[in-house]
Design an enzyme around this catalytic site. Structure first.
Site, PDB file in Angstrom:
ATOM      1  N   GLY A  93       0.803  -1.222   0.000  1.00 17.14           N
ATOM      2  CA  GLY A  93       0.000   0.000   0.000  1.00 17.14           C
ATOM      3  C   GLY A  93       0.835   1.271   0.000  1.00 17.14           C
ATOM      4  CB  CYS A  94       4.122   2.294   0.838  1.00 15.44           C
ATOM      5  SG  CYS A  94       3.587   1.939   2.516  1.00 15.44           S
ATOM      6  CD  GLN A  95       3.633   6.473  -6.053  1.00  9.84           C
ATOM      7  OE1 GLN A  95       4.690   7.027  -6.309  1.00  9.84           O
ATOM      8  NE2 GLN A  95       2.464   6.996  -6.352  1.00  9.84           N
ATOM      9  CB  SER A  96       8.566   4.617  -1.286  1.00  7.74           C
ATOM     10  OG  SER A  96       7.777   5.083  -0.212  1.00  7.74           O
TER      11      SER A  96
END
Ligand SMILES: Cc1ncc(COP(=O)(O)O)c(C=O)c1O
Lengths: 141, 407
Positions: free
Chosen positions: A50-53
């Site tokens: 759920g994180c772009q990074s």
């Protein structure tokens, strides 16, 4: 220190800044001093979805307290997970589970971060609490 | 005033460009994700719901007739814009994704094990999935036209291995992640030599290039209205009559049938065979209005001005230490994908947002391209005709400031 007291301390620190640049510069600094996860745990099963990074989190139990380490490939994300770890690490599982997370709003993080990042933040909190839950279950069994 | 476009006047058409983000005037550079909507198109949407909202193709009353006329007029606008021979070759869709799935689903009955489908290495990854699913259903094989580090397709392996087994070729006209304009004329010609059909994804091309679909001789072409100043959730699929007649309907429902009994249903003629259910009527009408808006400015002038923005932004950004641009082909549109050495694109995008500058960060739904370059993603600035040179300056200043803060 209790979780609540640490959170208040963080809110105080952030309230000193009067513009976004100072706030982000501080987060970047915090990112640099993040308790680093050891490389052996930087695996897919330590990755938070759920994180772009990329964000990896690991938890250990020491003297009845959960100790978190983490890392990210993005430095602002490191700062954010660093803030969370500062609030939740070295605490009893039960305390982590019952801790509130309103301080995130108070330091203007949620409002200032893009929706995908905010989701990442939510996922991070969830993951820390899941670790606490697992250790709590161990204690009770 | 700019010699090519009166950008200051044009900007007045876009109410959203006047807003502030984090206390600063918005610099909107995420046009490849979605374009902004001019007042002229907003007015058409308001007018539809205020004056003649009704279901189409089925009412005898005046409102229904007015709505049907406006909707069909939009279809003709799309037909003329893309120089399509027949208006029944314009299928109204919910967007590019819908059009692609329509074709992929329709090809199920035409394919056999051993057949091949070619797609390019620079596809939007959500658009690779329908072809993978088609291959799973039919036993056909998915082949990939490779790309080079400049961000251009390498056609030689495709030319060499193309055969009668190839049934379908899918390629985007312009890559959303890199901005590269692909040599679709050559691809279409080569595919036709072996009797394969070609579907071109025109989602990124439509804002910059007025494609002449008859001259291209392409079999299918898809577009999304929201990339060309129209509303979201509406688009069009062009298909050659002979293909549309051969292809089975995609969905069953109202509008797409001629006669129904429990024993047998006969399908309606084109284009209705592919337009089951009540469509996005207002969206379709506004789609037409968006094309009218662009044509009033002139697609050639838009393209020429955007090229100037691209050249200026490229040369200014490249002056920044450690900045690398992905997609360095000579033939490209106003999209710049870049990274700062050793810095995560997400950090750059987050700081730019604080400065009121909207860019996209991440893999841009083109994971295979990111894997190719072995990067987690890029920062993508994409320019439209309503952007200005001084906005480019703000981007460059913003990137410099971000670089300073992050290193
Ligand atoms: C090249 C390309 N194809 C397809 C799409 C998908 O378009 P839509 O979401 O409107 O169906 C996009 C949009 O991001 C795109 O850039």
């Amino acid at each position: 220190m209790q979780i609540e007291a640490i959170q208040e301390e963080i809110v105080d620190e952030f309230s000193m800044f009067d513009d976004w640049m100072q706030r982000y510069e501080y987060m970047i600094e915090l990112g640099k001093s993040l308790p680093k996860i050891s490389d052996e745990f930087k695996t897919d099963d330590h990755l938070i979805k759920g994180c772009q990074s990329k964000v990896w989190v690991h938890a250990d139990m020491e003297d009845g307290k959960v100790v978190f380490t983490a890392d990210s490939d993005a430095i602002i994300t490191k700062g954010i997970i660093g803030i969370l770890i500062r609030a939740f690490s070295n605490q009893k599982p039960a305390d982590i589970l019952s801790a509130k997370t309103d301080f995130i709003d108070e330091i203007g993080l949620k409002e200032h971060l893009s929706p995908t990042r905010a989701n990442g933040l939510v996922s991070m909190i969830k993951q820390l609490k899941l670790y606490a839950l697992a250790y709590q279950a161990k204690i009770e069994s | 005033m700019h010699p090519m476009l009166n950008v200051a006047e044009i900007r007045k058409d876009f109410p959203i460009l006047g807003r502030q983000v984090h206390g600063q005037p918005l610099v909107y550079l995420d046009n490849a994700a979605t374009s902004q909507t001019p007042q002229q198109v907003i007015d058409v949407i308001v007018d539809y719901y205020s004056r003649y909202n009704a279901n189409i193709h089925r009412g005898v009353h005046s409102l229904s007739q007015e709505a049907t006329d406006a909707y069909e007029k939009a279809r003709i606008t799309i037909q003329k814009h893309f120089n399509i021979q027949h208006s029944h070759e314009v299928i109204m869709t919910s967007g590019t994704t819908h059009g692609i799935n329509m074709v992929a689903s329709g090809f199920t009955s035409f394919l056999n094990p051993g057949d091949e489908i070619w797609v390019s290495a620079m596809e939007h990854h959500s658009n690779i999935v329908p072809w993978q699913m088609l291959c799973e259903r039919t036993g056909a094989e998915l082949r990939v036209i490779p790309m080079n580090t400049t961000g251009e397709l390498v056609l030689q392996p495709f030319y060499e291995e193309l055969s009668e087994r190839t049934q379908l070729v899918f390629c985007n006209h312009i890559s959303n992640a890199l901005g590269t304009i692909n040599p679709i004329e050559e691809i279409i010609e080569a595919a036709h030599e072996v009797g394969a059909a070609v579907l071109i994804d025109g989602a990124q091309a439509a804002p910059h290039i007025k494609a002449d679909l008859q001259a291209l001789d392409v079999d299918f072409y898809t577009i999304s209205a929201h990339k060309i100043c129209g509303p979201t959730g509406v688009g069009a699929l062009y298909g050659k009559t002979e293909w549309l007649e051969k292809l089975p309907p995609y969905q069953g429902g109202g509008e797409m049938i001629a006669e129904v009994s429990f024993e047998k249903t006969t399908y309606a003629g084109l284009p209705h065979k592919f337009e089951a259910g009540t469509p996005n009527i207002c969206g379709g009408i506004a789609f037409g209005a968006a094309l009218d808006y662009l044509n009033a400015i002139g697609m050639d002038r838009i393209a020429a001005y955007e090229t100037e923005l691209l050249q200026y932004a490229t040369s200014e950004l490249l002056k920044i230490n450690g900045l690398r641009i992905y997609g360095e082909g000579t033939n490209k549109t106003s999209v710049i994908s870049f990274n700062l050495e050793g810095i995560h694109p997400y950090d750059v995008g987050t700081l730019l947002d604080q400065m009121g500058i909207a860019v996209r960060t991440g893999h841009h739904c083109a994971q295979p391209i990111m894997d190719f370059y072995q990067i987690p993603g890029t920062v993508r600035a994409s320019f439209a005709f309503y952007n200005t040179l001084s906005e480019v300056d703000r981007l460059v200043e913003g990137v410099k400031k971000a670089a300073q803060m992050l290193s």
